[in-house]
Design an enzyme around this catalytic site. Structure first.
Site, PDB file in Angstrom:
ATOM      1  N   TYR A  75       0.920  -1.229   0.072  1.00  0.00           N
ATOM      2  CA  TYR A  75      -0.155  -0.014   0.004  1.00  0.00           C
ATOM      3  C   TYR A  75       1.019   1.115   0.087  1.00  0.00           C
ATOM      4  O   TYR A  75       0.644   2.141  -0.724  1.00  0.00           O
ATOM      5  CB  TYR A  75      -0.980   0.089   1.073  1.00  0.00           C
ATOM      6  CG  TYR A  75      -1.914   0.951   1.151  1.00  0.00           C
ATOM      7  CD1 TYR A  75      -3.139   0.890   0.514  1.00  0.00           C
ATOM      8  CD2 TYR A  75      -1.673   2.421   1.609  1.00  0.00           C
ATOM      9  CE1 TYR A  75      -3.968   1.769   0.476  1.00  0.00           C
ATOM     10  CE2 TYR A  75      -2.745   3.433   1.430  1.00  0.00           C
ATOM     11  CZ  TYR A  75      -3.990   2.992   0.853  1.00  0.00           C
ATOM     12  OH  TYR A  75      -4.661   4.048   0.775  1.00  0.00           O
ATOM     13  N   PHE A 127      -8.372  20.885 -24.448  1.00  0.00           N
ATOM     14  CA  PHE A 127      -8.628  19.657 -24.562  1.00  0.00           C
ATOM     15  C   PHE A 127      -9.810  19.068 -23.682  1.00  0.00           C
ATOM     16  O   PHE A 127     -10.024  19.730 -22.858  1.00  0.00           O
ATOM     17  CB  PHE A 127      -7.436  18.578 -24.250  1.00  0.00           C
ATOM     18  CG  PHE A 127      -7.624  17.089 -24.375  1.00  0.00           C
ATOM     19  CD1 PHE A 127      -7.718  16.696 -25.707  1.00  0.00           C
ATOM     20  CD2 PHE A 127      -7.962  16.450 -23.345  1.00  0.00           C
ATOM     21  CE1 PHE A 127      -8.107  15.368 -25.858  1.00  0.00           C
ATOM     22  CE2 PHE A 127      -8.259  15.154 -23.492  1.00  0.00           C
ATOM     23  CZ  PHE A 127      -8.432  14.454 -24.559  1.00  0.00           C
ATOM     24  N   THR A 128     -10.850  18.304 -24.049  1.00  0.00           N
ATOM     25  CA  THR A 128     -11.912  17.813 -23.465  1.00  0.00           C
ATOM     26  C   THR A 128     -11.774  17.887 -22.001  1.00  0.00           C
ATOM     27  O   THR A 128     -12.355  18.493 -21.077  1.00  0.00           O
ATOM     28  CB  THR A 128     -12.536  16.730 -23.726  1.00  0.00           C
ATOM     29  OG1 THR A 128     -11.598  15.769 -23.773  1.00  0.00           O
ATOM     30  CG2 THR A 128     -12.947  16.799 -25.420  1.00  0.00           C
ATOM     31  N   ASP A 217       1.043  19.917 -20.704  1.00  0.00           N
ATOM     32  CA  ASP A 217       0.386  18.521 -21.081  1.00  0.00           C
ATOM     33  C   ASP A 217       1.374  17.617 -21.873  1.00  0.00           C
ATOM     34  O   ASP A 217       1.270  18.000 -23.023  1.00  0.00           O
ATOM     35  CB  ASP A 217      -1.125  18.896 -21.733  1.00  0.00           C
ATOM     36  CG  ASP A 217      -1.896  17.302 -21.819  1.00  0.00           C
ATOM     37  OD1 ASP A 217      -1.352  16.411 -21.823  1.00  0.00           O
ATOM     38  OD2 ASP A 217      -2.994  17.704 -22.046  1.00  0.00           O
ATOM     39  N   LYS A 260      -0.837   7.109 -23.240  1.00  0.00           N
ATOM     40  CA  LYS A 260      -0.514   7.664 -24.704  1.00  0.00           C
ATOM     41  C   LYS A 260       1.047   7.230 -24.824  1.00  0.00           C
ATOM     42  O   LYS A 260       1.477   6.379 -25.073  1.00  0.00           O
ATOM     43  CB  LYS A 260      -0.662   9.063 -24.785  1.00  0.00           C
ATOM     44  CG  LYS A 260      -2.129   9.620 -24.280  1.00  0.00           C
ATOM     45  CD  LYS A 260      -3.210   9.039 -24.921  1.00  0.00           C
ATOM     46  CE  LYS A 260      -4.632   9.684 -24.262  1.00  0.00           C
ATOM     47  NZ  LYS A 260      -4.909  10.856 -23.934  1.00  0.00           N
ATOM     48  N   ARG A 384     -14.357  14.264 -33.568  1.00  0.00           N
ATOM     49  CA  ARG A 384     -13.825  15.249 -32.915  1.00  0.00           C
ATOM     50  C   ARG A 384     -14.175  16.592 -33.538  1.00  0.00           C
ATOM     51  O   ARG A 384     -13.553  17.467 -34.142  1.00  0.00           O
ATOM     52  CB  ARG A 384     -12.042  15.146 -33.025  1.00  0.00           C
ATOM     53  CG  ARG A 384     -11.467  14.359 -32.007  1.00  0.00           C
ATOM     54  CD  ARG A 384     -11.882  14.932 -30.568  1.00  0.00           C
ATOM     55  NE  ARG A 384     -11.246  14.071 -29.432  1.00  0.00           N
ATOM     56  CZ  ARG A 384     -11.916  13.617 -28.312  1.00  0.00           C
ATOM     57  NH1 ARG A 384     -12.947  14.010 -28.328  1.00  0.00           N
ATOM     58  NH2 ARG A 384     -11.207  13.211 -27.399  1.00  0.00           N
ATOM     59  N   PHE A 451     -19.808  13.669 -25.593  1.00  0.00           N
ATOM     60  CA  PHE A 451     -19.487  12.562 -26.812  1.00  0.00           C
ATOM     61  C   PHE A 451     -19.051  11.285 -26.451  1.00  0.00           C
ATOM     62  O   PHE A 451     -19.355  10.567 -27.230  1.00  0.00           O
ATOM     63  CB  PHE A 451     -17.983  13.276 -27.576  1.00  0.00           C
ATOM     64  CG  PHE A 451     -16.812  13.238 -26.381  1.00  0.00           C
ATOM     65  CD1 PHE A 451     -16.773  14.485 -25.700  1.00  0.00           C
ATOM     66  CD2 PHE A 451     -15.900  12.384 -26.269  1.00  0.00           C
ATOM     67  CE1 PHE A 451     -15.674  14.606 -24.738  1.00  0.00           C
ATOM     68  CE2 PHE A 451     -14.853  12.520 -25.641  1.00  0.00           C
ATOM     69  CZ  PHE A 451     -14.627  13.477 -24.750  1.00  0.00           C
TER      70      PHE A 451
HETATM   71  C1  LIG Z   1      -5.998  11.616 -23.305  1.00  0.00           C
HETATM   72  C2  LIG Z   1      -5.674  12.840 -22.802  1.00  0.00           C
HETATM   73  C3  LIG Z   1      -5.755  13.542 -21.696  1.00  0.00           C
HETATM   74  C4  LIG Z   1      -6.511  12.831 -20.486  1.00  0.00           C
HETATM   75  O1  LIG Z   1      -6.025  11.581 -20.202  1.00  0.00           O
HETATM   76  P1  LIG Z   1      -6.632  10.385 -19.874  1.00  0.00           P
HETATM   77  O2  LIG Z   1      -5.455   9.560 -19.280  1.00  0.00           O
HETATM   78  O3  LIG Z   1      -7.506  10.081 -20.743  1.00  0.00           O
HETATM   79  O4  LIG Z   1      -7.374  10.834 -18.414  1.00  0.00           O
HETATM   80  C5  LIG Z   1      -5.363  14.948 -21.455  1.00  0.00           C
HETATM   81  N1  LIG Z   1      -4.643  15.562 -22.541  1.00  0.00           N
HETATM   82  C6  LIG Z   1      -4.604  15.329 -23.630  1.00  0.00           C
HETATM   83  C7  LIG Z   1      -3.885  15.982 -24.724  1.00  0.00           C
HETATM   84  C8  LIG Z   1      -5.033  13.842 -23.764  1.00  0.00           C
HETATM   85  O5  LIG Z   1      -4.878  13.267 -25.060  1.00  0.00           O
END
Ligand SMILES: *Cc1c(COP(=O)(O)O)cnc(C)c1O
Length: 459
Positions: A75, A127-128, A217, A260, A384, A451
């Protein structure tokens, strides 16, 4: 006759395969109707080539799988936390690691720590999830990306760049109300477009002049660095790893989705240099994610992320990854299919406005095109455009973005060139018959990030 150029190939060979299922047109008609014409609501067993997202869909290496067996599921104080911390220090250079279950967990934490109600957050296109967390913390996002980013036909080499005049205007107009500049590398919603090192340097200088932080980011920072190596004056011959370090050094911290670039199936983190921000973030972490040495990840997942980070900055890996995306893009471009140019890092973006000029944006042409693509071949893509853009937080009006796109997102190390051929041919066949594609009407609209779960019917 000497060859004009020699081919390259992927720097790996395949050890394990996962069968995929071929479906009939009738099966797909049933499946997409049941999914309300939203590709997010399809079952993956009904998908042939899954280009919905590059998020968490990468193939892990044998080293990552071996690392999973070294999971220390304590933990507190797991060994894998320290491996991940080492990787973050070494490859990105930030002082404090705050692990989270995925990228949006980090966005939630940093937004709550830094944003006060009424604040303004400028950034290079929304970004969303990033914008939503900024808004939920009481902030307002202001887009300060260069105009070229909104033009799918512009071939600007760095369409992710910040417009410095727009940024300075926001900083000047909102003294004391800008907690940080939110910079993405690459810019997902613009089509995976990079920001240049020179531009980020200028952003840094401007922000420092106004006493404002820069938060990165870093979700696709290795891909961004490849474009810098390929396109920016003075950067040729430098390694992707060195450029990644340079980008991070210009910022005060980053949020990362390890799903990613870092080649993991789950995970993420926040990393910052400031001791006090780190402490506040760790405090919120125990409320929303987990203890500060796991933050919502299993030990084995932290190990997979740590190894994935080191693989993600390898020049040969990135070349093959982006090379595959460019291969698909070149094929479509040569056939005259309208796509966002230049081709971005993580996918090829179809310009649905130009593809389906007979469908008004209020009938969601990109959503319709994604549904039509699935029907044709079982290829799953993602909208998108207006559906993703959602509604204005203050007025409730629908955002109608200039970019109305369908994203063919390529998972890392997963598909072959033949899968790219099948995809390109399906898109081309649809383009030939584009007049037959109709618009969609929304029948169910969720309040947040609509979406993901919205449902539609054909007009
Ligand atoms: C996917 C993504 C996020 C969010 O990350 P998650 O792991 O899906 O929560 C933030 N910024 C960008 C540019 C992304 O592509």
């Amino acid at each position: 006759m000497p060859l004009e150029r020699r081919s390259w190939a992927e720097p790996f060979k395949i050890k394990v395969v996962e069968p995929v299922r071929l479906t009939t047109r009738e099966q797909r008609e049933r499946a997409i109707a049941e999914a309300g014409y939203n590709t997010f609501l399809l079952r993956s067993r009904d998908v042939y080539i899954d280009l919905l997202t590059d998020s968490g869909t990468s193939a892990m290496s044998d080293r990552q799988w071996a690392g999973m067996m070294l999971g220390d599921e304590a933990y507190a104080g797991s060994e894998n936390f320290y491996s991940l911390e080492d990787a973050v220090h070494r490859y990105y250079g930030y002082r404090h690691l705050i692990p989270t279950h995925q990228g949006r967990g980090a966005e939630n934490i940093i937004s709550r720590v830094l944003i006060k109600p009424g604040d303004v957050v400028p950034g290079n296109m929304y970004f969303t999830t990033t914008r939503l967390h900024q808004e939920m913390a009481g902030g307002r996002f202001v887009d300060v990306i260069i105009d070229e980013a909104h033009d799918p036909a512009s071939e600007h080499p760095f369409k992710g760049n910040v417009d410095l005049d727009k940024l300075e205007h926001v900083l000047k107009a909102n003294p004391g109300r800008v907690p940080y500049v939110s910079v993405a590398a690459t810019v997902n919603m613009a089509g995976g477009q990079p920001i240049s090192l020179a531009n980020l340097q200028a952003v840094r200088e401007l922000a420092t002049r106004y006493g404002v932080r820069v938060i990165l980011d870093a979700t696709r920072i290795a891909e961004n660095s490849w474009f810098i190596q390929q396109r920016e004056a003075g950067q040729q011959g430098r390694s992707v790893a060195a450029i990644v370090r340079d980008l991070c050094a210009l910022t005060d911290g980053c949020t990362m989705s390890a799903k990613k670039d870092p080649l993991a199936n789950i995970g993420g983190f926040l990393a910052v240099n400031d001791d006090e921000i780190a402490q506040q973030a760790q405090n919120l972490l125990v409320v929303f994610e987990g203890l500060h040495t796991y933050g919502g990840m299993a030990g084995r997942d932290m190990q997979a992320v740590a190894i994935g980070i080191s693989e993600s900055v390898d020049d040969h890996h990135i070349r093959a990854r982006i090379g595959q995306v460019e291969y698909l893009g070149a094929k479509l471009r040569n056939w005259g299919v309208p796509i966002v140019l230049p081709v971005g890092g993580h996918g090829v973006f179809l310009d649905a406005r130009a593809f389906l000029p007979h469908i008004p944006q209020s009938q969601y042409p990109a959503q319709a095109l994604a549904a039509a693509l699935y029907l044709d071949s079982g290829v799953r893509a993602m909208e998108r455009g207006a559906v993703s853009a959602g509604r204005d937080a203050a007025t409730g009006e629908e955002h109608m973005p200039r970019l109305e796109l369908v994203r063919l997102t390529i998972p890392r190390r997963v598909y072959t060139q033949a899968h790219m051929d099948v995809t390109a041919e399906s898109v081309y066949c649809l383009y030939e018959e584009r007049d037959r594609i109709r618009g969609l009407r929304m029948t169910y609209e969720p309040k947040l990030l609509r979406f993901f779960q919205a449902r539609f019917e054909w007009v």
